[in-house]
Design a protein around this motif. Structure first.
Motif, PDB file in Angstrom:
ATOM      1  N   LEU A   1       1.104  -1.010  -0.289  1.00 19.24           N
ATOM      2  CA  LEU A   1       0.367  -0.098  -0.593  1.00 19.24           C
ATOM      3  C   LEU A   1       0.700   1.250   0.068  1.00 19.24           C
ATOM      4  CD1 LEU A   1      -3.258   1.465   0.165  1.00 19.24           C
ATOM      5  CD2 LEU A   1      -2.674   1.335   2.793  1.00 19.24           C
ATOM      6  N   HIS A   2       2.406   0.947   0.754  1.00 17.44           N
ATOM      7  CA  HIS A   2       2.333   2.397   0.817  1.00 17.44           C
ATOM      8  C   HIS A   2       3.738   2.853  -0.163  1.00 17.44           C
ATOM      9  CE1 HIS A   2       5.548  -0.046   1.570  1.00 17.44           C
ATOM     10  NE2 HIS A   2       6.449   0.083   0.816  1.00 17.44           N
ATOM     11  N   THR A   3       3.602   2.121  -1.129  1.00 18.55           N
ATOM     12  CA  THR A   3       3.857   2.514  -2.838  1.00 18.55           C
ATOM     13  C   THR A   3       3.466   2.967  -3.507  1.00 18.55           C
ATOM     14  OG1 THR A   3       2.912   0.271  -3.996  1.00 18.55           O
ATOM     15  CG2 THR A   3       5.580   0.002  -2.710  1.00 18.55           C
ATOM     16  N   LEU A   4       1.905   3.268  -2.838  1.00 17.58           N
ATOM     17  CA  LEU A   4       1.044   3.781  -3.371  1.00 17.58           C
ATOM     18  C   LEU A   4       0.978   5.319  -3.478  1.00 17.58           C
ATOM     19  CD1 LEU A   4      -1.555   1.281  -3.913  1.00 17.58           C
ATOM     20  CD2 LEU A   4      -0.560   1.536  -5.412  1.00 17.58           C
ATOM     21  N   VAL A   5       1.227   5.579  -1.907  1.00 17.38           N
ATOM     22  CA  VAL A   5       1.340   7.305  -1.812  1.00 17.38           C
ATOM     23  C   VAL A   5       2.137   8.755  -2.290  1.00 17.38           C
ATOM     24  CG1 VAL A   5       0.621   6.189   0.540  1.00 17.38           C
ATOM     25  CG2 VAL A   5       2.643   7.025   0.335  1.00 17.38           C
ATOM     26  N   GLU A   6       2.034   9.277  -2.246  1.00 13.99           N
ATOM     27  CA  GLU A   6       2.842  10.484  -3.227  1.00 13.99           C
ATOM     28  C   GLU A   6       4.348  10.204  -2.849  1.00 13.99           C
ATOM     29  OE1 GLU A   6       0.863  13.184   0.696  1.00 13.99           O
ATOM     30  OE2 GLU A   6       0.326  11.026  -0.986  1.00 13.99           O
ATOM     31  N   GLU A   7       5.207  10.563  -3.175  1.00 15.43           N
ATOM     32  CA  GLU A   7       6.772  10.323  -3.161  1.00 15.43           C
ATOM     33  C   GLU A   7       7.172  11.229  -1.983  1.00 15.43           C
ATOM     34  OE1 GLU A   7       8.909  11.038  -6.392  1.00 15.43           O
ATOM     35  OE2 GLU A   7       8.183   9.558  -7.778  1.00 15.43           O
ATOM     36  N   GLY A   8       8.122  10.583  -0.995  1.00 14.07           N
ATOM     37  CA  GLY A   8       8.291  11.678  -0.238  1.00 14.07           C
ATOM     38  C   GLY A   8       7.987  10.845   1.427  1.00 14.07           C
ATOM     39  N   ARG A   9       6.995  10.380   0.940  1.00 14.57           N
ATOM     40  CA  ARG A   9       6.204   9.760   2.219  1.00 14.57           C
ATOM     41  C   ARG A   9       6.256   8.512   2.552  1.00 14.57           C
ATOM     42  NH1 ARG A   9       0.869  12.080   4.462  1.00 14.57           N
ATOM     43  NH2 ARG A   9       1.940  11.104   5.986  1.00 14.57           N
ATOM     44  N   GLN A  10       6.357   7.712   1.615  1.00 18.17           N
ATOM     45  CA  GLN A  10       6.321   6.668   1.269  1.00 18.17           C
ATOM     46  C   GLN A  10       6.785   5.263   2.764  1.00 18.17           C
ATOM     47  OE1 GLN A  10       7.438   5.019  -2.366  1.00 18.17           O
ATOM     48  NE2 GLN A  10       6.209   6.401  -3.264  1.00 18.17           N
ATOM     49  N   GLU A  11       8.413   6.057   3.098  1.00 14.98           N
ATOM     50  CA  GLU A  11       8.343   5.095   4.509  1.00 14.98           C
ATOM     51  C   GLU A  11       8.030   5.379   5.345  1.00 14.98           C
ATOM     52  OE1 GLU A  11      11.511   2.388   6.285  1.00 14.98           O
ATOM     53  OE2 GLU A  11      10.584   3.031   4.614  1.00 14.98           O
ATOM     54  N   GLU A  12       7.502   6.868   5.776  1.00 16.46           N
ATOM     55  CA  GLU A  12       7.209   7.199   6.724  1.00 16.46           C
ATOM     56  C   GLU A  12       5.315   6.173   6.924  1.00 16.46           C
ATOM     57  OE1 GLU A  12       3.321  11.012   7.755  1.00 16.46           O
ATOM     58  OE2 GLU A  12       5.032  11.544   6.263  1.00 16.46           O
ATOM     59  N   ILE A  13       4.575   6.652   5.989  1.00 12.32           N
ATOM     60  CA  ILE A  13       3.475   5.239   5.846  1.00 12.32           C
ATOM     61  C   ILE A  13       3.607   3.777   6.032  1.00 12.32           C
ATOM     62  CG2 ILE A  13       1.547   4.647   4.772  1.00 12.32           C
ATOM     63  CD1 ILE A  13       1.599   7.893   5.381  1.00 12.32           C
ATOM     64  N   ARG A  14       4.642   3.762   5.454  1.00 11.05           N
ATOM     65  CA  ARG A  14       5.278   1.914   6.187  1.00 11.05           C
ATOM     66  C   ARG A  14       5.351   1.960   7.178  1.00 11.05           C
ATOM     67  NH1 ARG A  14       9.324  -1.450   7.219  1.00 11.05           N
ATOM     68  NH2 ARG A  14      10.232   0.660   6.986  1.00 11.05           N
ATOM     69  N   LYS A  15       6.124   2.485   8.109  1.00  7.88           N
ATOM     70  CA  LYS A  15       7.006   2.454   9.732  1.00  7.88           C
ATOM     71  C   LYS A  15       5.476   2.564  10.227  1.00  7.88           C
ATOM     72  CE  LYS A  15      11.129   4.126   9.386  1.00  7.88           C
ATOM     73  NZ  LYS A  15      12.640   4.980   9.731  1.00  7.88           N
ATOM     74  N   LYS A  16       4.310   3.290   9.668  1.00  6.68           N
ATOM     75  CA  LYS A  16       2.274   3.702  10.606  1.00  6.68           C
ATOM     76  C   LYS A  16       2.289   2.472  10.191  1.00  6.68           C
ATOM     77  CE  LYS A  16       2.332   8.580  10.246  1.00  6.68           C
ATOM     78  NZ  LYS A  16       1.433   8.951  11.488  1.00  6.68           N
ATOM     79  N   LEU A  17       1.497   1.691   9.294  1.00  8.05           N
ATOM     80  CA  LEU A  17       1.136   1.006   8.988  1.00  8.05           C
ATOM     81  C   LEU A  17       2.321  -0.430   9.851  1.00  8.05           C
ATOM     82  CD1 LEU A  17       0.741   0.551   5.146  1.00  8.05           C
ATOM     83  CD2 LEU A  17      -1.240   1.524   7.208  1.00  8.05           C
ATOM     84  N   ALA A  18       3.579  -0.516   9.840  1.00 10.65           N
ATOM     85  CA  ALA A  18       3.844  -1.649  10.461  1.00 10.65           C
ATOM     86  C   ALA A  18       3.833  -2.073  12.190  1.00 10.65           C
ATOM     87  CB  ALA A  18       5.620  -1.372  10.124  1.00 10.65           C
ATOM     88  N   ARG A  19       3.972  -0.687  12.460  1.00  8.46           N
ATOM     89  CA  ARG A  19       3.840  -0.444  14.194  1.00  8.46           C
ATOM     90  C   ARG A  19       2.503  -0.196  14.642  1.00  8.46           C
ATOM     91  NH1 ARG A  19       4.194   5.232  13.877  1.00  8.46           N
ATOM     92  NH2 ARG A  19       6.538   4.591  13.637  1.00  8.46           N
ATOM     93  N   THR A  20       1.204  -0.202  13.666  1.00  2.00           N
ATOM     94  CA  THR A  20      -0.558  -0.529  13.709  1.00  2.00           C
ATOM     95  C   THR A  20      -0.387  -2.263  13.645  1.00  2.00           C
ATOM     96  OG1 THR A  20      -0.645   1.486  13.448  1.00  2.00           O
ATOM     97  CG2 THR A  20      -2.755  -0.744  13.715  1.00  2.00           C
ATOM     98  N   LEU A  21       0.264  -2.814  12.778  1.00  2.50           N
ATOM     99  CA  LEU A  21      -0.214  -4.297  13.285  1.00  2.50           C
ATOM    100  C   LEU A  21       1.603  -4.770  14.335  1.00  2.50           C
ATOM    101  CD1 LEU A  21      -0.170  -6.722  11.560  1.00  2.50           C
ATOM    102  CD2 LEU A  21       2.092  -6.549  10.117  1.00  2.50           C
ATOM    103  N   LYS A  22       2.653  -4.662  14.771  1.00  2.00           N
ATOM    104  CA  LYS A  22       2.843  -4.752  15.635  1.00  2.00           C
ATOM    105  C   LYS A  22       2.811  -4.436  16.938  1.00  2.00           C
ATOM    106  CE  LYS A  22       7.730  -4.825  17.781  1.00  2.00           C
ATOM    107  NZ  LYS A  22       9.137  -4.523  17.660  1.00  2.00           N
TER     108      LYS A  22
END
Length: 202
Positions: free
Chosen positions: A30-51
């Protein structure tokens, strides 16, 4: 609604963004679909919620094939089956109209700020309670004060000059009834007692 697996890849969405289909999205992180520059930020948010299991939220923007920008607000919670985490559930809503309104208000505010700041005429703004909340350079130069001396301290509703000259009712109606008031008056800093300052010219 978007369902993600434990690898944060899309399993299902009930409403693909314009220009995309479900077949385009299945298996895509999913995070690869958001705007450039925020992809890693969103990936970390999702991973944190999953964890951790703690919900999170975020806003993103998506550019359609036609070049239009769509703004989304997403709420993310763990997806559990029989108390076992299997991924994430995202509830996403289109907030494009809201964002456009906010951006237009910001543009108008910036234009107003520039107009006030660059005006050769002394100007200032009061909040709904009568306290000065901003002034322009022309006013500061004319009266010889700094913002820190009067911002949040001077109150036009408590101005003794206005009270003694019988103009307070007109000023009060500006705040209570949103009427326009126009008058000419002598003003003296020596008459102002509700705020302490120095080096202010009359």
């Amino acid at each position: 609604i978007v369902l993600l697996d434990k690898d944060l890849c899309i399993l299902y969405t009930n409403r693909p963004s314009p220009g995309l289909t479900l077949d385009n999205l299945i298996g895509v992180p999913l995070h690869t679909l958001v705007e450039e520059g925020r992809q890693e930020e969103i990936r970390k948010k999702l991973a944190r919620t999953l964890k951790t299991g703690r919900p999170c939220s975020y806003e993103t923007q998506f550019t359609t094939p036609d070049g239009d920008i769509i703004y989304y607000e997403s709420e993310v919670v763990p997806w559990k089956i029989k108390n076992r985490k299997v991924g994430l559930i995202l509830t996403t809503r289109n907030i494009t109209d809201q964002k456009k309104t906010q951006n237009e208000l910001l543009r108008q505010t910036e234009f107003l700020d520039a107009t006030i700041d660059n005006s050769p005429f002394p100007m200032w703004i009061a909040g709904p309670d009568g306290f000065m909340i901003r002034s322009n350079q022309a006013l500061r130069k004319t009266l010889g004060f700094k913002d820190a001396q009067l911002i949040g301290k001077y109150n036009i509703l408590h101005d003794e000059n206005i009270q003694k000259q019988g103009l307070l009712p007109q000023v009060e109606e500006v705040f209570s009834k949103h009427k326009t008031a126009r008058f000419t008056m002598p003003w003296s800093s020596a008459e102002i007692h509700h705020v302490k300052y120095a080096s202010v010219r009359d």
